[in-house]
Design a protein around this motif. Structure first.
Motif, PDB file in Angstrom:
ATOM      1  N   UNK A 189       0.827  -1.208   0.000  1.00  0.00           N
ATOM      2  CA  UNK A 189       0.000   0.000   0.000  1.00  0.00           C
ATOM      3  C   UNK A 189       0.863   1.261   0.000  1.00  0.00           C
ATOM      4  N   UNK A 190       1.908   1.273   0.809  1.00  0.00           N
ATOM      5  CA  UNK A 190       2.774   2.448   0.872  1.00  0.00           C
ATOM      6  C   UNK A 190       3.561   2.647  -0.415  1.00  0.00           C
ATOM      7  N   UNK A 191       3.951   1.553  -1.067  1.00  0.00           N
ATOM      8  CA  UNK A 191       4.661   1.673  -2.342  1.00  0.00           C
ATOM      9  C   UNK A 191       3.764   2.288  -3.403  1.00  0.00           C
ATOM     10  N   UNK A 192       2.526   1.821  -3.468  1.00  0.00           N
ATOM     11  CA  UNK A 192       1.571   2.383  -4.426  1.00  0.00           C
ATOM     12  C   UNK A 192       1.361   3.869  -4.146  1.00  0.00           C
ATOM     13  N   UNK A 193       1.204   4.221  -2.860  1.00  0.00           N
ATOM     14  CA  UNK A 193       1.002   5.627  -2.502  1.00  0.00           C
ATOM     15  C   UNK A 193       2.234   6.470  -2.822  1.00  0.00           C
ATOM     16  N   UNK A 194       3.434   5.895  -2.628  1.00  0.00           N
ATOM     17  CA  UNK A 194       4.665   6.644  -2.896  1.00  0.00           C
ATOM     18  C   UNK A 194       4.809   6.994  -4.372  1.00  0.00           C
ATOM     19  N   UNK A 195       4.383   6.097  -5.241  1.00  0.00           N
ATOM     20  CA  UNK A 195       4.478   6.371  -6.683  1.00  0.00           C
ATOM     21  C   UNK A 195       3.415   7.362  -7.136  1.00  0.00           C
ATOM     22  N   UNK A 196       2.468   7.662  -6.266  1.00  0.00           N
ATOM     23  CA  UNK A 196       1.434   8.644  -6.598  1.00  0.00           C
ATOM     24  C   UNK A 196       1.575   9.918  -5.774  1.00  0.00           C
ATOM     25  N   UNK A 197       2.740  10.117  -5.154  1.00  0.00           N
ATOM     26  CA  UNK A 197       2.925  11.285  -4.293  1.00  0.00           C
ATOM     27  C   UNK A 197       2.649  12.559  -5.079  1.00  0.00           C
ATOM     28  N   UNK A 198       1.827  13.423  -4.491  1.00  0.00           N
ATOM     29  CA  UNK A 198       1.445  14.645  -5.194  1.00  0.00           C
ATOM     30  C   UNK A 198       1.246  15.814  -4.233  1.00  0.00           C
ATOM     31  N   UNK A 199       0.290  15.685  -3.310  1.00  0.00           N
ATOM     32  CA  UNK A 199      -0.158  16.837  -2.543  1.00  0.00           C
ATOM     33  C   UNK A 199       0.944  17.473  -1.706  1.00  0.00           C
ATOM     34  N   UNK A 200       1.754  16.652  -1.016  1.00  0.00           N
ATOM     35  CA  UNK A 200       2.795  17.221  -0.161  1.00  0.00           C
ATOM     36  C   UNK A 200       3.819  18.004  -0.980  1.00  0.00           C
ATOM     37  N   UNK A 201       4.283  17.415  -2.084  1.00  0.00           N
ATOM     38  CA  UNK A 201       5.272  18.095  -2.921  1.00  0.00           C
ATOM     39  C   UNK A 201       4.666  19.312  -3.620  1.00  0.00           C
TER      40      UNK A 201
END
Length: 269
Positions: A189-201
């Motif tokens: 789950x965290x890997x999938x979320x990491x590849x979709x990182x958007x809001x924080x950056x």
């Protein structure tokens, strides 16, 4: 999804609201656009750095909470509150904390004789700063670990203690195997979320035109957003979306194949 796949092989005309089929031109454009490679590399670097740290921090917090007796509910609530903080508020908080000149993080480092970096300016520290921000909301993963720890049979620890096993050995020989299913799930789950990182950056670096490290903070989802909703190149953006979908799917399949060798499933024993 079907429409986005068709869009990936076409050029969308916003004025006429129609799609012209152009074959694989959008996918060929991905290979020649240097920003695609840069954003994908930044995203991969972030995933490699963030996922293990989030697992370690979440598991550490869960282990602490599992030892709390009276007032455990209060502590669980306090630890979970950051997860409920809106992304905009979190970004504003870390923008102040990570300010290279007057931020609380660097002031704390100066107090112990360490000169902190320019977190939000230095390209070498941009991605680590976003990783630190991601740890703020690690409590969702912590809750899953806490539930898994509560399901480890107490008699296993009692038997190991009678055999003279120390806390370290019990952790690696009992706790880790028994919660391996939760670890496996959280890693995926965290890997999938990491590849979709958007809001924080995006909130830290791209909400205005004052970004001093555009290359270091350009993540794949941010560039996809720019192509789709700033340049209105929706066909190219759709092709980008399908490429990251395939990449995530392949990585997940590898994780499943590898993970099934090490994950303990009680129902199979």
């Amino acid at each position: 999804m079907a429409f986005s796949l068709w869009l990936a092989f076409g050029r969308y005309n916003l004025a006429r609201n129609d799609i012209t089929f152009i074959g694989t031109a959008n996918f060929e454009g991905l290979l020649t656009d240097p920003k695609v490679a840069t954003s994908l590399g930044n995203t991969l670097f972030y995933a490699i750095l963030a996922v293990p740290l989030e697992i370690v921090v979440a598991l550490g917090l869960a282990l602490l909470l599992s030892r709390v007796g009276r007032g455990a509910g209060v502590f669980r609530t306090i630890f979970y509150l950051p997860k409920m903080t809106p992304a905009v508020a979190t970004a504003a908080l870390f923008f102040l904390l990570l300010n290279g000149n007057s931020g609380a993080v660097n002031r704390a480092l100066r107090a112990i004789g360490i000169e902190g970096p320019q977190w939000l300016v230095d390209p070498a520290w941009v991605k680590p700063s976003i990783v630190l921000m991601s740890l703020w909301a690690v409590s969702g993963t912590m809750i899953i670990f806490l539930a898994a720890l509560r399901n480890v049979p107490r008699e296993l620890y009692e038997a190991a203690s009678l055999d003279g096993a120390g806390s370290g050995r019990m952790f690696f020989q009992i706790t880790m195997p028994m919660i391996s299913g939760a670890i496996f799930f959280n890693v995926i789950v965290l890997t999938i979320a990491a590849f979709q990182v958007f809001d924080s950056a995006y909130l830290l670096f791209w909400r205005d035109n004052a970004n001093s490290s555009p290359e270091a903070s350009l993540f794949y989802a941010i560039y996809l957003f720019q192509k789709a909703f700033r340049q209105f190149d929706l066909g190219f953006a759709a092709a980008m979306a399908w490429v990251i979908f395939v990449i995530i799917m392949l990585i997940t399949l590898v994780q499943v194949r590898v993970g099934n060798r090490y994950v303990y499933y009680e129902s199979e024993n």
